[in-house]
Design a protein around this motif. Structure first.
Motif, PDB file in Angstrom:
ATOM      1  N   LEU A 111       0.798  -1.232   0.000  1.00  0.00           N
ATOM      2  CA  LEU A 111       0.000   0.000   0.000  1.00  0.00           C
ATOM      3  C   LEU A 111       0.829   1.280   0.000  1.00  0.00           C
ATOM      4  CD1 LEU A 111      -2.870  -1.034   2.439  1.00  0.00           C
ATOM      5  CD2 LEU A 111      -3.105  -0.424   0.024  1.00  0.00           C
ATOM      6  N   LYS A 112       2.148   1.169  -0.212  1.00  0.00           N
ATOM      7  CA  LYS A 112       3.007   2.344  -0.133  1.00  0.00           C
ATOM      8  C   LYS A 112       2.727   3.068   1.195  1.00  0.00           C
ATOM      9  CE  LYS A 112       3.473   3.061  -5.139  1.00  0.00           C
ATOM     10  NZ  LYS A 112       3.389   4.053  -6.244  1.00  0.00           N
ATOM     11  N   ARG A 113       2.544   4.395   1.141  1.00  0.00           N
ATOM     12  CA  ARG A 113       2.241   5.139   2.366  1.00  0.00           C
ATOM     13  C   ARG A 113       0.787   5.619   2.379  1.00  0.00           C
ATOM     14  NH1 ARG A 113       7.429   6.853   0.905  1.00  0.00           N
ATOM     15  NH2 ARG A 113       9.039   6.665   2.518  1.00  0.00           N
ATOM     16  N   ARG A 114      -0.087   4.926   1.698  1.00  0.00           N
ATOM     17  CA  ARG A 114      -1.491   5.336   1.675  1.00  0.00           C
ATOM     18  C   ARG A 114      -2.097   5.296   3.076  1.00  0.00           C
ATOM     19  NH1 ARG A 114      -4.480   6.082  -3.021  1.00  0.00           N
ATOM     20  NH2 ARG A 114      -6.248   6.026  -1.608  1.00  0.00           N
ATOM     21  N   TYR A 115      -3.011   6.200   3.295  1.00  0.00           N
ATOM     22  CA  TYR A 115      -3.687   6.308   4.589  1.00  0.00           C
ATOM     23  C   TYR A 115      -4.315   4.972   5.003  1.00  0.00           C
ATOM     24  CZ  TYR A 115      -7.414   7.655   7.840  1.00  0.00           C
ATOM     25  OH  TYR A 115      -8.256   7.734   8.917  1.00  0.00           O
ATOM     26  N   GLU A 116      -4.828   4.236   4.040  1.00  0.00           N
ATOM     27  CA  GLU A 116      -5.537   2.985   4.353  1.00  0.00           C
ATOM     28  C   GLU A 116      -4.634   1.940   5.011  1.00  0.00           C
ATOM     29  OE1 GLU A 116      -7.821   5.052   1.138  1.00  0.00           O
ATOM     30  OE2 GLU A 116      -5.695   4.577   1.478  1.00  0.00           O
ATOM     31  N   TRP A 117      -3.318   2.051   4.843  1.00  0.00           N
ATOM     32  CA  TRP A 117      -2.420   1.075   5.465  1.00  0.00           C
ATOM     33  C   TRP A 117      -2.648   1.001   6.971  1.00  0.00           C
ATOM     34  CZ3 TRP A 117       1.713   1.258   9.012  1.00  0.00           C
ATOM     35  CH2 TRP A 117       2.526   0.117   9.065  1.00  0.00           C
ATOM     36  N   TRP A 118      -2.801   2.139   7.619  1.00  0.00           N
ATOM     37  CA  TRP A 118      -2.989   2.164   9.065  1.00  0.00           C
ATOM     38  C   TRP A 118      -4.335   1.538   9.452  1.00  0.00           C
ATOM     39  CZ3 TRP A 118       0.136   5.231   6.375  1.00  0.00           C
ATOM     40  CH2 TRP A 118       1.403   5.519   6.903  1.00  0.00           C
ATOM     41  N   ILE A 119      -5.348   1.782   8.659  1.00  0.00           N
ATOM     42  CA  ILE A 119      -6.669   1.205   8.946  1.00  0.00           C
ATOM     43  C   ILE A 119      -6.631  -0.317   8.801  1.00  0.00           C
ATOM     44  CG2 ILE A 119      -9.091   1.139   8.245  1.00  0.00           C
ATOM     45  CD1 ILE A 119      -8.738   3.954   7.134  1.00  0.00           C
ATOM     46  N   VAL A 120      -6.037  -0.796   7.708  1.00  0.00           N
ATOM     47  CA  VAL A 120      -6.029  -2.237   7.443  1.00  0.00           C
ATOM     48  C   VAL A 120      -5.129  -2.969   8.445  1.00  0.00           C
ATOM     49  CG1 VAL A 120      -5.507  -4.016   5.736  1.00  0.00           C
ATOM     50  CG2 VAL A 120      -6.574  -1.879   5.010  1.00  0.00           C
ATOM     51  N   MET A 121      -4.022  -2.360   8.833  1.00  0.00           N
ATOM     52  CA  MET A 121      -3.161  -2.971   9.850  1.00  0.00           C
ATOM     53  C   MET A 121      -3.943  -3.222  11.135  1.00  0.00           C
ATOM     54  SD  MET A 121       0.164  -3.562   9.121  1.00  0.00           S
ATOM     55  CE  MET A 121       1.067  -3.323  10.656  1.00  0.00           C
ATOM     56  N   LEU A 122      -4.711  -2.233  11.576  1.00  0.00           N
ATOM     57  CA  LEU A 122      -5.512  -2.399  12.789  1.00  0.00           C
ATOM     58  C   LEU A 122      -6.627  -3.409  12.580  1.00  0.00           C
ATOM     59  CD1 LEU A 122      -5.761   1.352  13.876  1.00  0.00           C
ATOM     60  CD2 LEU A 122      -4.477  -0.456  15.046  1.00  0.00           C
ATOM     61  N   ALA A 123      -7.262  -3.366  11.408  1.00  0.00           N
ATOM     62  CA  ALA A 123      -8.372  -4.278  11.129  1.00  0.00           C
ATOM     63  C   ALA A 123      -7.924  -5.736  11.146  1.00  0.00           C
ATOM     64  CB  ALA A 123      -8.995  -3.933   9.772  1.00  0.00           C
ATOM     65  N   LEU A 124      -6.788  -6.022  10.540  1.00  0.00           N
ATOM     66  CA  LEU A 124      -6.296  -7.400  10.510  1.00  0.00           C
ATOM     67  C   LEU A 124      -5.925  -7.876  11.904  1.00  0.00           C
ATOM     68  CD1 LEU A 124      -4.153  -7.203   7.253  1.00  0.00           C
ATOM     69  CD2 LEU A 124      -6.282  -8.469   7.565  1.00  0.00           C
ATOM     70  N   CYS A 125      -5.404  -6.970  12.721  1.00  0.00           N
ATOM     71  CA  CYS A 125      -5.109  -7.318  14.109  1.00  0.00           C
ATOM     72  C   CYS A 125      -6.387  -7.664  14.859  1.00  0.00           C
ATOM     73  CB  CYS A 125      -4.388  -6.142  14.769  1.00  0.00           C
ATOM     74  SG  CYS A 125      -3.695  -6.475  16.406  1.00  0.00           S
ATOM     75  N   LYS A 126      -7.477  -6.940  14.562  1.00  0.00           N
ATOM     76  CA  LYS A 126      -8.744  -7.170  15.263  1.00  0.00           C
ATOM     77  C   LYS A 126      -9.381  -8.513  14.928  1.00  0.00           C
ATOM     78  CE  LYS A 126     -10.069  -2.407  16.263  1.00  0.00           C
ATOM     79  NZ  LYS A 126     -11.073  -1.338  16.134  1.00  0.00           N
ATOM     80  N   ILE A 127      -9.103  -9.040  13.743  1.00  0.00           N
ATOM     81  CA  ILE A 127      -9.726 -10.325  13.377  1.00  0.00           C
ATOM     82  C   ILE A 127      -8.744 -11.489  13.477  1.00  0.00           C
ATOM     83  CG2 ILE A 127     -11.458  -9.243  11.920  1.00  0.00           C
ATOM     84  CD1 ILE A 127      -9.835  -9.973   9.477  1.00  0.00           C
ATOM     85  N   GLY A 128      -7.515 -11.203  13.937  1.00  0.00           N
ATOM     86  CA  GLY A 128      -6.555 -12.282  14.172  1.00  0.00           C
ATOM     87  C   GLY A 128      -5.870 -12.804  12.927  1.00  0.00           C
TER      88      GLY A 128
END
Length: 565
Positions: free
Chosen positions: A92-109
């Protein structure tokens, strides 16, 4: 927040830190829930992320907004069949969504695998097959999508590709990816907000489950898969709170691509433990002037970058920029030449605090606020690790002796150390055996306990019976005004075994002087600055040095090129 995870939250000396650093480890720790969502509850309107790019766009997200957006993203990823233990690669390069998806994947294991946008078809196939990647979330970029599209037929575990675009979804994505593989492709902009309300799973993870995997940058050989558990995130508490010296009022900028481990060192875990605001500048090509203008405009207070970035910054006229907001600066990623430290201090009045670690660890050595930095030193061991230096025969080094940096593991793995190389027991045993993790990096320790980098074990040059560390010669060369960057390697020699070679990048004003006279000048300069036997008998001028995506010099590439001549 810090008091929830440390028994003592502030320290005044090396002795205090070494004696009293102690983590409070919850059962089933999950960074997204236990840190980020906790911040969203306690301070929902506090600014967590300030993102801007080289097009002038800007996004400001509070902790409350990041919780809402990561919940929505978690629900969307679940709707695609992604769940616990599923490997998901992010490009995702430095796109804003990287931070959202990183947290989301952590939330679902799920297991997140950050990757660089420079990967080729071969690289992607290698990662997909080695890690059994189930989904890829990628930037809407023609090259990235093309390489993913070419890899699909040889990636049997891949079930979904989510493309994150701009205001016009998939405006640049390679059409073959969507034409040839329509059942795999998803449009983030069109779909993610339509997912149902997120329901937290009843069980997400244990502390020992795999949370994150990085493929090493591969300075030699095929990249290895470094697997980290959920406590790896907690291991970075010391990175952000103590090494970066952050607090809730900090605006912190770390220069790092999100495909590199340094991104989670400086743009994610530790900074949010501290309650700081993460500043992101999304750009395609580095330019020192542009970066300094961003730091000036947004009043950045804390900064961390590899020495390469500082080398280019100090060649600017720093008096043109208002950097009065800047309070603290750190560096890591490669060894810091003292000449760069001295020049930056002269121009800014700020002392750079160096740190050292690997993809396999969090920060293992560092210069902390309660320490006086020594230019060129990595600092002292981080108290969460038991660090030592050993000789080739395995015996401990005395002060002043060069040896390999090791982590004494004993019966209990320290917080932040990797689990092992995924699906490669042999490589794991090579690096981690007899109670020691072998870093493969050489250093020596002075009488005050500070560590000084020498180079990778494979980079040490043996010439006429002397052992020469490349970094000491590079540091000497860097004090010459002509030199912007340099790499020291060994070249086979019939008489001396090996001779020292310098590959040098010159400053713009020196390029037209490249020739025999400058070669002799640089050689004489090294003889004066360090021991005469270390001077480079061969000097080559180049426009740029070969590097990994993390900015580390690939000396192996220089050596290989020389061996083919």
């Amino acid at each position: 927040m810090v008091e929830r995870f440390l028994k003592q939250t502030s320290f005044t000396s090396v002795e205090d830190y070494n004696k009293n650093l102690e983590f409070i480890i919850p059962e089933n720790f999950n960074f997204a829930y236990d840190v980020m969502d906790q911040w969203a509850e306690e301070a929902p309107d506090k600014l967590a992320l300030l993102w801007t790019n080289d097009q002038g766009e800007e996004i400001r997200a509070t902790f409350g907004q990041l919780k809402e957006q990561s919940d929505q993203a978690a629900s969307y990823l679940q709707s695609l069949g992604i769940g616990k233990n599923d490997p998901v690669m992010l490009i995702l390069k430095r796109r804003y969504e990287w931070w959202i998806v990183m947290l989301a994947l952590c939330k679902i294991g799920a297991v997140v695998i950050p990757a660089t946008h420079m990967l080729t078809k071969k690289d992607i196939i290698y990662r997909n097959t080695r890690a059994s990647v189930k989904a890829i979330v990628c930037v809407d970029d023609a090259y990235v999508c093309e390489q993913i599209g070419l890899s699909v037929d040889e990636s049997p575990t891949l079930k979904s590709v989510v493309v994150v675009g701009d205001h016009k979804p998939m405006a640049t994505a390679d059409s073959s990816l969507f034409t040839l593989h329509p059942s795999l492709c998803h449009d983030w902009q069109a779909e993610w907000r339509l997912a149902p309300k997120f329901q937290r799973p009843a069980f997400v993870n244990t502390n020992d489950d795999t949370m994150l995997m990085y493929f090493t940058s591969g300075t030699s050989g095929e990249p290895k898969m470094v697997a980290h558990d959920y406590l790896y995130a907690m291991g970075h508490l010391t990175t952000g709170v103590f090494w970066h010296n952050l607090h809730p009022g900090s605006l912190h900028l770390t220069v790092a691509d999100t495909g590199w481990g340094k991104a989670v060192w400086g743009k994610f875990y530790g900074q949010w433990f501290a309650g700081a605001t993460v500043f992101v500048f999304d750009h395609e090509k580095f330019n020192a002037d542009t970066l300094l203008r961003q730091m000036e405009k947004y009043r950045v207070t804390s900064f961390c970058a590899p020495p390469t970035i500082y080398r280019f910054m100090i060649r600017e006229d720093l008096s043109k920029y208002d950097l009065s907001s800047l309070e603290y600066c750190c560096t890591a990623g490669e060894a810091l030449n003292p000449a760069v430290y001295d020049k930056f201090l002269e121009k800014t009045g700020i002392r750079m605090m160096e740190g050292f670690g690997q993809t396999e660890t969090t920060m293992t050595l560092g210069t902390f606020p309660w320490m006086t930095p020594k230019p060129g030193s990595m600092g002292m061991p981080n108290a969460q690790y038991d660090i030592g230096l050993i000789k080739p025969d395995g015996t401990p080094c005395e002060d002043g002796e060069k040896g390999e940096i090791v982590v004494r593991v004993g019966d209990k793995k320290p917080i932040g150390l990797f689990k092992g190389y995924y699906r490669d027991d042999e490589k794991t045993r090579e690096a981690w055996h007899d109670g020691l993790y072998h870093t493969g990096d050489m250093a020596w320790r002075d009488e005050d306990g500070y560590y000084w980098f020498e180079g990778r074990i494979d980079d040490v040059i043996k010439s006429s019976g002397y052992r020469i560390g490349p970094f000491e010669v590079e540091s000497a060369l860097m004090t010459h005004p002509a030199v912007v960057e340099c790499a020291i390697t060994g070249v086979p020699d019939d008489i001396r075994g090996m001779v020292v070679k310098a590959t040098v990048v010159l400053g713009k004003e020196w390029k037209d002087k490249a020739g025999d006279d400058l070669v002799k000048e640089l050689q004489q300069h090294v003889k004066k600055v360090t021991a005469p036997y270390k001077y480079p008998r061969i000097v080559e001028f180049v426009d740029e040095l070969p590097k990994t995506i993390s900015g580390k010099i690939r000396r192996v590439e220089i050596r290989n090129k020389d061996s083919q001549k």
